[in-house]
Design a protein around this motif. Structure first.
Motif: not given
Length: 166
Positions: A25-31, A92-97, A99-107, A126-131
């Motif tokens: 489902a998340f890959l569907i959302i990505r596409d 959420v997709g950007l955050a996962l991406r 994380w995956g880039d940092r840890w070479d999740a795609s290999g 991505l960053a958390l910002v003061d509201a």
């Protein structure tokens, strides 16, 4: 074997996972967020079996993350697009991406896609910002506090005494 339902669990992450469904489902959302709209195009892009894609699309439509849009009557053909609720999953997709880039999740030794500012050409993260002021906040300054739906279990996890103000 059917996956355990997270329905009713007092956790926003569990609730979001319940609405999204699974990794297909998340890959569907990505596409869909990248502009892929038609069933056959989604199927080819993701490499998902037709029956699985149909089931996931039904679930995402029922969860109000995706909507069906008729683009042809004879024979009937529908396209799919993200609702506002679905489009809000973009971060959420950007955050996962990231994380995956940092840890070479795609290999593959590097990120397949990177994010840049269209105007400056500089890389974005991505960053958390003061509201209130919009300035980035370092992870060391982040504190979790009970929200309006917190119960004693959450207060315990956050080390907040029973009856203490949120």
């Amino acid at each position: 074997m059917k996956a355990k339902s997270f329905s009713g669990m007092r956790c926003s992450i569990a609730g979001a996972l319940e609405l999204i469904g699974d990794r297909w489902a998340f890959l569907i959302i990505r596409d869909l967020s990248l502009g892929v709209r038609r069933f056959d195009d989604l199927r080819a892009s993701i490499g998902i079996p037709a029956a699985t894609l149909s089931a996931r699309l039904r679930h995402l439509v029922a969860s109000d993350i995706v909507e069906r849009v008729r683009y042809q009557d004879r024979p009937p053909r529908d396209a799919y697009r993200l609702t506002q609720k679905g489009a809000d999953l973009w971060m959420v997709g950007l955050a996962l991406r990231e994380w995956g880039d940092r840890w070479d999740a795609s290999g593959f030794g590097g990120p397949p896609v990177e994010t840049f500012d269209r105007e400056t050409g500089r890389r974005l993260t991505l960053a958390l910002v003061d509201a209130d002021d919009g300035l980035p906040v370092s992870p060391a300054r982040i504190e979790l506090r009970p929200g309006p739906a917190a119960d004693d279990t959450i207060r315990h996890l956050l080390n907040v005494p029973h009856g203490a103000p949120s």
